[in-house]
Design an enzyme around this catalytic site. Structure first.
Site, PDB file in Angstrom:
ATOM      1  N   ARG A 145      32.366  28.916  43.684  1.00 34.94           N
ATOM      2  CA  ARG A 145      31.944  27.874  42.538  1.00 34.94           C
ATOM      3  C   ARG A 145      31.456  28.508  41.403  1.00 34.94           C
ATOM      4  NH1 ARG A 145      27.519  25.054  40.909  1.00 34.94           N
ATOM      5  NH2 ARG A 145      27.999  22.788  40.272  1.00 34.94           N
ATOM      6  N   LYS A 205      23.425  32.313  38.106  1.00 31.82           N
ATOM      7  CA  LYS A 205      22.010  31.832  38.742  1.00 31.82           C
ATOM      8  C   LYS A 205      20.904  32.455  38.421  1.00 31.82           C
ATOM      9  CE  LYS A 205      23.457  28.231  41.989  1.00 31.82           C
ATOM     10  NZ  LYS A 205      23.640  27.769  43.456  1.00 31.82           N
TER      11      LYS A 205
END
Lengths: 285, 153
Positions: free
Chosen positions: A254, A220
């Protein structure tokens, strides 16, 4: 913890492999947009030991409007195909729409991963109706598919705990099974990099709520901005953040890179005393 | 004569050092079968705390209690050299194989000075009957340390 048809022990960390049925997601840039490529991606993460796949039909970032009908066209039949091929696999679908949630649950999905924090209030009813699990995320109340812009919190962790546990309670009240509710601070969603770093640093406070915690850290922007690295260069930073969350006790990860994350979490789980070494004999002969 | 058994003082047998994949599974099975024949009250004879812990853990694993007197059986803890291979705890010592072969034939007249050099835990083996007179359940050196498991009735 129970995710749809599948039950897990209270101390098992789980890998959720990301499968994008999108032409434009940030990490793979459409690599698994075609159905056969997406199916190959499912096979890959299953072979790598992921217990869960998270199938998404809409990228998180802003972009072309995708209707519910188009989202369903991307994921529903695909979920049915994965269900038929992998009966033991947990199928999660990344959607905020109740209409899509109902269709994928009917096709065999076990988990509704609501990355947008309850934007559609009827999603919990769908989860309850289908005895599916639900992921309750914190987004600070932003509209789905918008970027954070000048969002401030008095205390981002307190806000994440308040919102996710309220969402969890709402799911419980709607009839979702207690053991099928998971919370997620949602790194980068409604958060700048400083917020995501603080949520990582204080993840133990979320774990202490008693709800199982999912973390979605993989490649991210908070990792990229922290280290000054582009999307393809963020694995090490992702794993560092993963270690911190694992030590705090996050249960579901995840991820894009299943093998590396599993090794990281297994190592930290053993350091934390929650998992024996695989095979230790040195000095013990 | 009450039953006697011999096991090696391998810490990997302790529950606190358990792995997901047991690195000493065949040894553990042999130890449990042997200790299981000592009856409900077991006296552990070991040369140090580590060996005593291993003996006590094995006794507990088969449902026996460790006693200092009025035992139904005696569990002797000890083993041969720890210098059988280059990866052995004490590295390779060419004399180790011969030393262990001599022990295999008899526990009498053990060269205690050599035993010390070969990291062998033989203090409590002195006086045991020969392995040939017992039921040998295990005889191997999987990690460069010579282990025997045996029962004498």
């Amino acid at each position: 913890m129970r995710l749809g048809r599948h039950a897990f022990g209270d101390d098992d960390p789980l890998m959720m492999g990301i499968v994008n049925r999108t032409p434009d997601s940030f990490f793979d840039k459409g690599a698994t947009w075609a159905e056969d490529a997406a199916f190959a991606r499912v096979a890959e993460v299953v072979a790598q030991g992921a217990e869960i796949v998270d199938i998404g039909g809409i990228k998180a970032a802003p972009g072309v409007e995708i209707s519910a009908a188009e989202e369903k066209a991307r994921v529903v039949d695909f979920v049915a195909q994965v269900r038929a091929t992998y009966p033991d696999l947990v199928i999660s679908v990344d959607t905020w729409r109740a209409e899509v949630g109902a269709a994928v649950c009917a096709a065999g999905a076990d988990v509704l991963n609501d990355a947008w924090g309850g934007a559609d209030p009827e999603l919990v009813d769908v989860a309850a109706e289908h005895d599916a699990a639900i992921i309750c995320t914190h987004t600070g109340g932003v509209t789905p598919r918008t970027r954070p812009y000048r969002i401030e919190y008095d205390d981002v962790v307190a806000a994440a705990i308040a919102d996710t546990t309220a969402y969890a309670q709402r799911a419980l009240d709607a009839g979702v099974a207690r053991e099928s509710i998971v919370i997620d601070p949602a790194h980068d969603f409604g958060k700048n990099t400083f917020h995501s770093l603080e949520v990582t640093r204080r993840l133990g406070e979320m774990v202490a709520t008693g709800w199982p915690v999912l973390v979605s850290l993989s490649n991210k922007d908070f990792v990229g901005e922290t280290l000054g690295l582009d999307v393809g260069e963020r694995l090490v930073g992702t794993l560092a953040a993963t270690s911190v969350c694992a030590l705090a006790g996050a249960r579901i990860y995840r991820v894009h890179q299943v093998v590396e994350t599993r090794q990281t979490v297994d190592m930290v789980w053993s350091i934390a005393g929650r998992r024996p070494p695989l095979r230790a004999i040195r000095g013990l002969q | 004569m009450r039953a006697r058994a011999l096991v090696p003082g391998v810490p990997a047998l302790l529950p606190s050092y358990a792995s997901l994949d047991d690195p000493v599974a065949p040894l553990r099975a042999a130890c449990l079968s042997a200790v299981g024949e000592l009856g409900p009250r077991v006296r552990v004879v070991a040369s140090g705390p580590s060996g005593r812990r291993v003996g006590a853990a094995l006794a507990e694993a088969v449902g026996a209690v460790v006693v200092d007197a009025d035992e139904t059986g005696t569990l002797v803890v000890g083993n041969g050299s720890a210098t059988r291979t280059e990866k052995a705890p004490g590295h390779l010592d060419e004399r180790a194989a011969g030393f262990d072969a001599a022990l295999r034939a008899s526990f009498d007249h053990i060269d205690l000075a050599l035993a010390d050099e070969l990291w062998a835990d033989v203090t409590c083996l002195v006086g045991l009957p020969p392995l040939a007179d017992g039921d040998v359940r295990y005889d191997d050196a999987p990690y460069g340390v010579q282990y025997w498991v045996a029962v004498w009735g």
